[in-house]
Design a protein around this motif. Structure first.
Motif, PDB file in Angstrom:
ATOM      1  N   ALA A 119       0.832  -1.204   0.000  1.00  0.00           N
ATOM      2  CA  ALA A 119       0.000   0.000   0.000  1.00  0.00           C
ATOM      3  C   ALA A 119       0.864   1.250   0.000  1.00  0.00           C
ATOM      4  O   ALA A 119       1.596   1.514   0.962  1.00  0.00           O
ATOM      5  CB  ALA A 119      -0.927  -0.005   1.208  1.00  0.00           C
ATOM      6  N   HIS A 120       0.769   2.037  -1.065  1.00  0.00           N
ATOM      7  CA  HIS A 120       1.573   3.241  -1.246  1.00  0.00           C
ATOM      8  C   HIS A 120       1.040   4.384  -0.389  1.00  0.00           C
ATOM      9  O   HIS A 120      -0.038   4.928  -0.665  1.00  0.00           O
ATOM     10  CB  HIS A 120       1.537   3.632  -2.726  1.00  0.00           C
ATOM     11  CG  HIS A 120       2.343   4.829  -3.076  1.00  0.00           C
ATOM     12  ND1 HIS A 120       1.803   5.943  -3.679  1.00  0.00           N
ATOM     13  CD2 HIS A 120       3.664   5.095  -2.919  1.00  0.00           C
ATOM     14  CE1 HIS A 120       2.747   6.837  -3.896  1.00  0.00           C
ATOM     15  NE2 HIS A 120       3.888   6.352  -3.439  1.00  0.00           N
ATOM     16  N   ARG A 121       1.752   4.700   0.674  1.00  0.00           N
ATOM     17  CA  ARG A 121       1.315   5.726   1.641  1.00  0.00           C
ATOM     18  C   ARG A 121      -0.027   5.361   2.263  1.00  0.00           C
ATOM     19  O   ARG A 121      -0.811   6.239   2.650  1.00  0.00           O
ATOM     20  CB  ARG A 121       1.253   7.115   0.996  1.00  0.00           C
ATOM     21  CG  ARG A 121       2.509   7.502   0.232  1.00  0.00           C
ATOM     22  CD  ARG A 121       2.371   8.868  -0.423  1.00  0.00           C
ATOM     23  NE  ARG A 121       3.388   9.054  -1.460  1.00  0.00           N
ATOM     24  CZ  ARG A 121       3.444  10.084  -2.290  1.00  0.00           C
ATOM     25  NH1 ARG A 121       2.545  11.049  -2.198  1.00  0.00           N
ATOM     26  NH2 ARG A 121       4.393  10.173  -3.210  1.00  0.00           N
ATOM     27  N   GLY A 122      -0.315   4.070   2.345  1.00  0.00           N
ATOM     28  CA  GLY A 122      -1.608   3.596   2.789  1.00  0.00           C
ATOM     29  C   GLY A 122      -2.537   3.423   1.604  1.00  0.00           C
ATOM     30  O   GLY A 122      -2.092   3.331   0.461  1.00  0.00           O
ATOM     31  N   ALA A 123      -3.822   3.353   1.870  1.00  0.00           N
ATOM     32  CA  ALA A 123      -4.806   3.291   0.780  1.00  0.00           C
ATOM     33  C   ALA A 123      -5.018   4.718   0.281  1.00  0.00           C
ATOM     34  O   ALA A 123      -6.078   5.331   0.464  1.00  0.00           O
ATOM     35  CB  ALA A 123      -6.111   2.680   1.274  1.00  0.00           C
ATOM     36  N   SER A 124      -3.992   5.261  -0.377  1.00  0.00           N
ATOM     37  CA  SER A 124      -3.944   6.695  -0.641  1.00  0.00           C
ATOM     38  C   SER A 124      -4.866   7.153  -1.762  1.00  0.00           C
ATOM     39  O   SER A 124      -5.038   8.359  -1.964  1.00  0.00           O
ATOM     40  CB  SER A 124      -2.506   7.119  -0.939  1.00  0.00           C
ATOM     41  OG  SER A 124      -1.955   6.355  -2.000  1.00  0.00           O
TER      42      SER A 124
END
Length: 266
Positions: A10-15
């Motif tokens: 997950a890129h920076r979370g579920a961004s």
């Protein structure tokens, strides 16, 4: 033959759906099945590692202040989530949310979240450069990881950077951690390659993978190098990464990518 599915990171979370780098974004990513979480880290003026991508808070908090010149308390007072949903306050039917989920997130809090989660989760931590603190960022990062016992070969952590110097610092401080050399183009890769250890992971962006799949194929099949790719959101790109044998895909939409892989025979 269907090749092994790449890890969904997950890129920076579920961004794509939550304000990046907030606890809310990471909780949403975990709820959506992300197998690993990616974050960028910067050092505050009072020595705390925080999950922030940009040098300043202009984009996410409408403040021109530079992260490295701010203390943690000042950062924690900022609203870094409203920019993602600017009309949310006009929605009378939106559910109440915990304000703590939308604040600037310390790396320590993110590590605690991963450590306490009910299933194994990995972390891909990118140190941002250039910065006024130079190698102090990597030093503080390794010190924090040591507190969690996460500097050995079995640590659920890898460190990434666009700076081969930063990766060399981490290798010196924590020799067993996996390292990922991030690159945007072929020239960056060829410049960095002579300075990398043979076990360093290559981290090309998806544009490089699309334009030069043969280069990626040689990395993997000829040289035995592991490859992680960023930022992979489209189904065709996910399939390209899997066909090439890329080990991990960093994505803004971890739930959608995970469901795509599960539904396509991975």
């Amino acid at each position: 033959m269907v090749k092994p599915r790449p890890q969904v990171v997950a890129h920076r979370g579920a961004s794509a759906v939550k304000a990046e780098h907030t606890l809310g974004a990471y909780v949403a990513a975990l709820d959506d099945g992300a197998e690993a979480l990616e974050c960028d880290v910067r050092l505050t003026a009072d020595g705390h590692l925080v999950c922030v991508h940009d040098r300043s808070m202009r984009r996410t908090a409408s403040r021109a202040d530079v992260v490295s010149a701010m203390e943690l308390a000042d950062l924690e007072s900022l609203d870094v989530s409203s920019w993602k949903t600017p009309w949310a306050e006009m929605d009378d039917e939106r559910p109440d949310t915990d304000p703590e989920l939308g604040k600037v997130l310390t790396l320590r809090r993110l590590l605690e979240t991963v450590a306490d989660y009910h299933r194994p989760v990995e972390l891909a931590i990118e140190t941002k450069h250039p910065t006024r603190y130079a190698g102090l960022v990597e030093k503080r990062l390794v010190e924090l990881l040591e507190e969690f016992g996460w500097t050995g070969a079995d640590a659920p952590v890898r460190v990434m950077s666009f700076s081969w110097l930063a990766l060399r610092r981490v290798r010196r401080l924590a020799p067993d951690l996996d390292l990922v050399m991030l690159v945007e183009n072929r020239q960056q890769w060829y410049r960095a390659k002579p300075f990398l250890e043979p076990d360093a992971v290559a981290g090309p962006g998806i544009e490089l993978v699309r334009e030069h799949p043969d280069l990626v194929r040689r990395m993997i099949e000829l040289h035995g190098r592991r490859v992680h790719c960023w930022v992979v959101n489209e189904p065709d790109d996910v399939e390209l990464c899997r066909d090439l044998g890329i080990e991990a895909v960093i994505t803004d939409t971890p739930g959608a990518v995970g469901r795509h892989l599960a539904g396509s025979g991975a």
